[in-house]
Design a protein around this motif. Sequence first.
Motif, PDB file in Angstrom:
ATOM      1  N   PRO A 132     -50.746  52.907  15.902  1.00  0.00           N
ATOM      2  CA  PRO A 132     -49.487  53.396  15.328  1.00  0.00           C
ATOM      3  C   PRO A 132     -48.465  52.285  15.123  1.00  0.00           C
ATOM      4  O   PRO A 132     -47.724  52.289  14.132  1.00  0.00           O
ATOM      5  N   ALA A 133     -48.427  51.312  16.036  1.00  0.00           N
ATOM      6  CA  ALA A 133     -47.480  50.210  15.892  1.00  0.00           C
ATOM      7  C   ALA A 133     -47.820  49.365  14.673  1.00  0.00           C
ATOM      8  O   ALA A 133     -46.930  48.928  13.930  1.00  0.00           O
ATOM      9  N   VAL A 134     -49.107  49.118  14.437  1.00  0.00           N
ATOM     10  CA  VAL A 134     -49.523  48.365  13.255  1.00  0.00           C
ATOM     11  C   VAL A 134     -49.125  49.114  11.989  1.00  0.00           C
ATOM     12  O   VAL A 134     -48.590  48.525  11.037  1.00  0.00           O
ATOM     13  N   VAL A 135     -49.384  50.399  11.957  1.00  0.00           N
ATOM     14  CA  VAL A 135     -49.054  51.194  10.770  1.00  0.00           C
ATOM     15  C   VAL A 135     -47.548  51.210  10.528  1.00  0.00           C
ATOM     16  O   VAL A 135     -47.091  51.098   9.382  1.00  0.00           O
ATOM     17  N   ARG A 136     -46.751  51.309  11.590  1.00  0.00           N
ATOM     18  CA  ARG A 136     -45.291  51.293  11.422  1.00  0.00           C
ATOM     19  C   ARG A 136     -44.833  49.964  10.825  1.00  0.00           C
ATOM     20  O   ARG A 136     -43.937  49.942   9.955  1.00  0.00           O
ATOM     21  N   LYS A 137     -45.406  48.874  11.275  1.00  0.00           N
ATOM     22  CA  LYS A 137     -45.017  47.568  10.738  1.00  0.00           C
ATOM     23  C   LYS A 137     -45.400  47.445   9.263  1.00  0.00           C
ATOM     24  O   LYS A 137     -44.650  46.896   8.455  1.00  0.00           O
TER      25      LYS A 137
END
Length: 287
Positions: A85-90
């Motif tokens: 999820p953190a990768v997708v948010r970035k």
Amino acid sequence: MPQTVLVTAATGNVGPHALAQLLEAGVTARALVLKDDPHIGRVPEGVELFEGDLADPDSLDAALEGVDAVFLMWPFFTTSVETAPAVVRKIEAAARRVVLVSSVGVHIGLERVDNNCHAYLEELLEDTALEWTFLRTTGFQANALGFAGQIRNGGTVHFPYGAATRTSVHEADVAAVAVASLTERGTAHAGQKYLVTGPLAESQEEQVRIIGEVLGRELEWRDIEHQAARDAMVGAGWPPSYADGALDYFRMLTTEAEVGSTVVEEVTGRPARTFREWALEHTAVFR
């Protein structure tokens, strides 16, 4: 049209093709590479290099600054409920478009969101404001590189389910569909879940026979037992659930050929490359 595109897993089987095709399209191509990546030589000249690791989302900041689109290939067997999820948010904060290399397993309903990475990544991206495109690919033709050692050293390939019939896809064709989806004007590819396959259904044993024909040698296939194959895969680092899923899928394909599509030709305007073409390109690896 995007001016800067970041390619993750850039030194793998698909990444170098994508980078070369992006450069040909006049796009600024960026490669996300690991520190001391042993395959850095696969990156074409003219590509911007950025060190980073999808397992460490904060390491992506420099590579994502100023990008318009991302070609996302997830190089791990699984995802993390924190990391992915953190990768997708970035990516969502930096880019407008994203193309994800997903899996035929999602297309036919074998991948559960709570168990396998591609279905989970698709779900995450669907909840963003990004113009996303999913490439649900069958097996890469480059998977046959796993037979190279056995072919060079004796010519007998030991592997499970030789009768498993696949519609394997050339990595350059996966890249071509991705580059079209990333760079073409308009939103025709946004929200598409493309099944990306090769043009022919061939068994694993037939693929080995084709390799032998292009080499001018007679090769032999010998099936190994399911459990022995599973033990070897788990011993090589495969999560048990992934090994079970792959082997059960191969077993299914011995009685029911893998699904196929004409997406490569529809998107790129030219026929998908055959396994024989791939084998001719890689003869040196098998000699």
